[in-house]
Design an enzyme around this catalytic site. Structure first.
Site, PDB file in Angstrom:
ATOM      1  N   GLY A 526     -53.095 -50.429  12.136  1.00  0.00           N
ATOM      2  CA  GLY A 526     -51.877 -50.708  11.398  1.00  0.00           C
ATOM      3  C   GLY A 526     -51.090 -51.788  12.092  1.00  0.00           C
ATOM      4  N   GLY A 531     -46.288 -55.695  16.836  1.00  0.00           N
ATOM      5  CA  GLY A 531     -47.571 -56.359  16.724  1.00  0.00           C
ATOM      6  C   GLY A 531     -48.603 -55.386  16.199  1.00  0.00           C
ATOM      7  N   VAL A 533     -51.838 -52.810  15.877  1.00  0.00           N
ATOM      8  CA  VAL A 533     -52.347 -51.718  16.705  1.00  0.00           C
ATOM      9  C   VAL A 533     -53.821 -51.535  16.374  1.00  0.00           C
ATOM     10  CG1 VAL A 533     -52.077 -49.289  17.294  1.00  0.00           C
ATOM     11  CG2 VAL A 533     -50.092 -50.608  16.587  1.00  0.00           C
ATOM     12  N   LYS A 547     -51.904 -51.116  21.590  1.00  0.00           N
ATOM     13  CA  LYS A 547     -50.732 -51.645  20.906  1.00  0.00           C
ATOM     14  C   LYS A 547     -50.436 -53.010  21.485  1.00  0.00           C
ATOM     15  CE  LYS A 547     -47.436 -49.107  19.696  1.00  0.00           C
ATOM     16  NZ  LYS A 547     -46.276 -48.515  19.163  1.00  0.00           N
ATOM     17  N   ASP A 644     -35.800 -45.147  17.737  1.00  0.00           N
ATOM     18  CA  ASP A 644     -36.542 -45.414  16.513  1.00  0.00           C
ATOM     19  C   ASP A 644     -37.405 -44.217  16.175  1.00  0.00           C
ATOM     20  OD1 ASP A 644     -37.353 -46.709  14.280  1.00  0.00           O
ATOM     21  OD2 ASP A 644     -38.783 -48.030  15.288  1.00  0.00           O
TER      22      ASP A 644
END
Ligand SMILES: *[C@@H]1O[C@H](CO)[C@@H](O)[C@H](O)[C@H]1NC(C)=O
Ligand SMILES: *[C@@H]1O[C@H](CO)[C@@H](O)[C@H](O)[C@H]1NC(C)=O
Ligand SMILES: *[C@@H]1O[C@H](CO)[C@@H](O)[C@H](O)[C@H]1NC(C)=O
Ligand SMILES: *[C@@H]1O[C@H](CO)[C@@H](O)[C@H](O)[C@H]1NC(C)=O
Ligand SMILES: *[C@@H]1O[C@H](CO)[C@@H](O)[C@H](O)[C@H]1NC(C)=O
Ligand SMILES: *[C@@H]1O[C@H](CO)[C@@H](O)[C@H](O)[C@H]1NC(C)=O
Ligand SMILES: *[C@@H]1O[C@H](CO)[C@@H](O)[C@H](O)[C@H]1NC(C)=O
Ligand SMILES: *[C@@H]1O[C@H](CO)[C@@H](O)[C@H](O)[C@H]1NC(C)=O
Length: 837
Positions: A526, A531, A533, A547, A644
């Protein structure tokens, strides 16, 4: 004297009808029979124990037992005649009696006065048998001295103050032996006993088979029970002297009832139960064996078991699998063999340290509690059969922490993410060199990789460009200080400092490229906020998520490394574990453990998959996230605000254990850089607390808000933004609020649960969720309070929430969310804004 005694016996007999329920002792001539019980003197205050006759459910025999006076259902903690029952049930005509004779014989007899069980301490009577407040049945002689006590003969339960282990002075070996079954107290083959050879440790046996090993006592805890030091409300003592080697625990607060029980189910389980008054039930506090690595030597000799890696078995450095074929099939029991013979005679050997270890089997180890680590090392080097050494007593001052030395193979070694102790394993110089060789190799690779690196950067730049053009619609561009160049100085310093204090491996680009099939599109999991992954498989078979952090970070290399080290130190069952990192010019990558079940949003918001999330699972997920977040906020050494938190950042492992990912990202990307007089808001609409979204003010309470949103999403199975469409004026928070305030709370619950859930838990979670999303940050609970609320028995006792805070939705965010798949690996909808101030 005799007359006096006779009269007191008469007096007692006269008083008997009135006092029979209250007496706590028997004397010669006053046997206990039928439904009579002895109740300890302090039982009136809430605690205490009772002694009497009982027939276990499903049995036809009568036993003399000790149970908690105030706990219902009856919880038997000690049995006198466990192997010698009186035939017939208590309610029938077993006619059992318990008496103490003038000669000080304590005996259980049947209706025909045939003695079925007795003890005869060598002392002079008359004796008294009394049940004490701690559950100890004590026989005292004429001078009041303890002639015999039940605590010296534990059955299947260890009460506070009871010991297991060996009392050499008294020649007494105290063990726990499980009941054969809940209806049969007689001794089974499941035994817990202290092994006093070597460095003493406790073994759980099932017949001749070892089931579990506690590991030696390291001065504070058994190394195989490394979370003991976090237990509040208990204290533990381990006595290791010439007189005795025993373990016991104490509960300073007398209102807490806790017992350690050996349960015969599943081949033998040691369990700690604590009484929860509010629930009126026993709660399982701890148990062992717990996981794959708790089995005895699952990875064989010189193997290391680690539940946090896949496969769980690996070999110690300098060792290779004995039967590679079996290892390939993930059967590690054959263990590992040394690759290079020790160079003992040449004195060239050295040691490699294994951190966070449960010490290997110490049955054959030698211990010196007075030596220090340096002396230990010299002694080990000086004895060619020594293969490893470690500290013996971590509670002693440094330099006097003792010395355990192992000879031969290291059996049953495991490592933990935290706690545990350092183990020094002896290696031949050649195997030690391989590290420095590999360091040199790394330097060469770095040099070679320079070109590959440049290529990668070009590729990454191209990727970035495409990605950014897609994204520009959604946000205003941040300062771009991409140099794209290669800083040989940085690489140099990288090489120099590598290996000094870093536990976390630095991977070279080559390795990562081969693990991810050259960053192939097939391996892409994804698009993260920082950036892409990728999924990868390392050479040893471990699956990883790579990642890439292609987005500009203001950090230099050293800062980045510090940040990575910090994140690597955050270790918790509910956080995704960082396993390595890579730096290639400006291109930085983080390697995480791979999570098979992807992220929570993949389950929660998918019609077919959400059926797999029953309420119990959802509840465990809520608890897990809360624990992970508490750790970030409070329990780790570094206070981390996630900033987040959202369902796509909650990853799920095989067992659906939730693991928070992307913690520390906010730190790494220096969002509070006031230098350029901007506040960069990192977060995702729907999860962002109002004060954060509007004013860029963040605190742990903003994370609490996001947590609240997640809880409500888990209960309802709806995305917060999902119901936040233009057609509906209600978003999830508003819906939750209105259903709660109108008293129809259960309307909110996900329909895919089909009504099968624990109402009380749902209401509790809903209330906790609403408390967390309150408008005013000060009103929201801390994560520690959230966990207390989740642990509390009922929703009614929680405070009532106030109206939630709402975040106005901005049209600009629409593009971002719709341009990405609903379920990507991470970060799918992170929005980053730069707001001028
Ligand atoms: C107990 O006794 C009853 C009546 O004699 C009998 O039916 C039952 O099978 C017995 N139970 C056990 C476990 O022996
Ligand atoms: C008591 O003795 C009688 C007669 O000897 C016998 O029938 C009975 O089974 C005995 N009872 C017990 C509990 O041993
Ligand atoms: C204590 O009992 C256990 C289990 O029966 C046994 O394995 C152990 O060797 C005994 N220890 C001593 C010192 O007798
Ligand atoms: C357990 O210990 C903690 C911290 O020492 C204390 O706050 C708590 O009240 C104790 N629990 C009980 C049930 O006493
Ligand atoms: C034994 O363990 C099982 C599983 O945890 C539990 O259900 C049972 O109540 C335990 N038995 C006792 C006697 O504690
Ligand atoms: C020990 O030293 C001798 C002579 O220097 C060498 O031949 C031998 O290989 C060495 N042994 C080991 C195990 O290093
Ligand atoms: C080496 O250690 C073992 C185990 O402690 C011991 O039996 C042996 O005597 C020692 N050998 C020497 C040379 O000290
Ligand atoms: C471990 O160290 C503590 C503190 O010095 C000491 O009280 C204890 O007796 C030591 N244990 C052993 C087994 O020597």
């Amino acid at each position: 004297m005799a007359i006096h005694q006779l009269s007191s016996v008469l007096l007692l007999m006269l008083l008997a009808p009135a006092t029979s329920r209250a007496r706590d002792s028997i004397a010669p001539g006053e046997p206990l029979a039928g439904h009579d019980t002895l109740v300890s003197a302090g039982a009136g205050d809430g605690g205490g124990f009772a002694l009497g006759f009982f027939t276990p459910p499903g049995s036809n025999d009568t036993y003399v037992g000790v149970w908690y006076a105030r706990v219902s259902p009856r919880t038997v903690v000690w049995v006198a005649n466990r192997a010698d029952p009186v035939p017939g049930p208590v309610d029938g005509n077993a006619g059992a009696t318990l008496s103490v004779s003038r000669a000080c014989e304590l005996a259980v007899a049947d209706a025909n006065s045939t003695v079925v069980w007795s003890v005869s301490p060598a002392t002079t009577g008359p004796c008294t048998a009394r049940i004490r407040d701690d559950g100890n049945l004590v026989v005292t002689d004429e001078r009041g001295r303890v002639a015999w006590q039940g605590f010296d003969h534990p059955t299947d339960t260890l009460l506070p103050g009871m010991r297991i282990g060996v009392d050499f002075a008294a020649g007494n070996n105290m063990t726990l032996t499980a009941w054969k079954s809940p209806s049969d107290p007689s001794p089974s083959s499941v035994v817990v006993a202290m092994d006093t050879s070597g460095d003493p440790e406790v073994f759980l046996w099932n017949g001749p088979n070892k089931v579990w090993r506690s590991g030696p006592w390291d001065g504070m805890q058994f190394t195989g029970v490394p979370d003991t030091i976090t237990y509040k409300n208990f204290s533990f003592s381990f006595v290791n002297s010439a007189r005795e080697v025993t373990y016991s625990f104490q509960v300073p607060d007398a209102s807490i009832m806790s017992r350690l029980v050996l349960n015969s189910s599943g081949g033998g389980l040691v369990q700690r139960w604590t009484w929860v008054e509010a629930a009126g039930a026993w709660n399982l506090y701890w148990y062992a064996p717990k996981d794959q690595c708790d089995a005895v030597s699952p990875c064989g000799a010189n193997g290391v078991c680690d539940t946090n890696s896949l496969p769980v078995c690996s070999c110690l450095r300098g060792f290779a699998p004995r039967s590679p074929a079996a290892w390939a099939l993930r059967d590690g029991r054959d263990g590992c063999a040394r690759e290079t013979p020790l160079g003992c005679a040449n004195g060239t050997d050295g040691f490699a340290v294994v951190r966070h270890a449960k010490a290997p089997d110490t049955t054959a180890a030698t211990v010196d509690y007075d030596a220090g680590l340096q002396l230990c090392r010299r002694r080990c080097l000086g004895n060619c059969s020594c293969t490893a050494y470690a500290n013996a007593n971590l509670s002693a001052p440094p330099g006097r922490r003792g010395c355990v030395m192992w000879t031969g193979e290291l059996e049953d070694l495991r490592v933990y993410p935290a706690f545990g102790q350092d183990l020094y394993v002896r290696l031949a110089a050649a195997d030690l060199d391989s590290t420095s060789k590999s360091k040199k190799k790394t330097h060469i690779i770095i040099a070679v990789v320079v070109s590959i690196c440049a290529l990668a950067i070009i590729l990454a730049l191209t990727g970035m460009y495409i990605w950014r053009t897609k994204k520009t619609k959604a946000r205003r561009q941040g300062p771009s200080n991409w140099s794209g160049g290669l800083h040989s100085r940085e690489l140099h310093s990288e090489g120099n400092s590598h290996g000094d204090d870093l536990d976390l491996p630095l991977f070279d680009l080559e390795t990562i490229a081969s693990a991810t099939n050259g960053f192939s599109a097939d391996n892409k999991l994804g698009e993260g906020g920082f950036g892409p992954v990728y999924k990868g498989t390392l050479e040893d078979g471990q699956e990883i998520a790579v990642k890439t952090l292609s987005k500009t970070s203001v950090q230099g290399l050293d800062e980045f490394r510090n940040e990575v080290m910090l994140i690597a130190k955050l270790q918790h069952r509910n956080l995704v574990q960082l396993i390595g990192y890579s730096v290639c010019g400006q291109e930085k990558m983080l390697l995480y453990e791979f999570m098979e079940n992807k992220s929570l949003d993949c389950f929660l918001f998918d019609k077919s998959k959400s059926k797999l999330l029953d309420w119990q699972t959802r509840y465990h997920i809520i608890e897990g996230i809360a624990r992970g977040l508490l750790y970030l906020h409070q329990d780790s050494r570094y206070r981390i605000i996630h900033r987040d938190l959202k369902t796509s950042n909650i990853l799920l492992d095989k067992e659906m254990t939730p693991k928070i990912s992307d913690f520390g990202m906010a730190r790494m990307f220096g969002s509070d850089d006031t230098e350029i007089n901007t506040v960069r808001v990192v977060g995702t609409y729907g999860y962002m607390a109002p004060e954060y979204a509007m004013d860029g003010v963040f605190s742990v309470k903003s994370d609490v808000f996001s947590f609240g949103v997640i809880v409500l999403e888990i209960i309802s199975g709806k995305r917060n933004r999902g119901v936040y469409s233009y057609s509906s004026h209600l978003n999830l928070l508003a819906r939750a609020w209105s259903s709660w305030s109108e008293g129809n709370s259960l309307d909110l619950v996900d329909k895919t649960l089909n009504g099968s859930f624990n109402q009380e838990e749902v209401l509790k979670c809903l209330k906790v969720g609403l408390l967390c999303v309150q408008e005013n940050p000060d009103d929201r609970p801390l994560m520690s309070q959230v966990l207390l609320m989740l642990a509390s028995a009922d929703a009614a006792s929680l405070p009532d929430p106030r109206k939630p805070g709402f975040v106005a939705r901005r049209a600009a965010t629409e593009d971002t969310s719709s341009s990405r798949p609903d379920c990507s690996f991470v970060d799918s909808m992170t929005i980053t804004m730069i707001e001028g101030r």
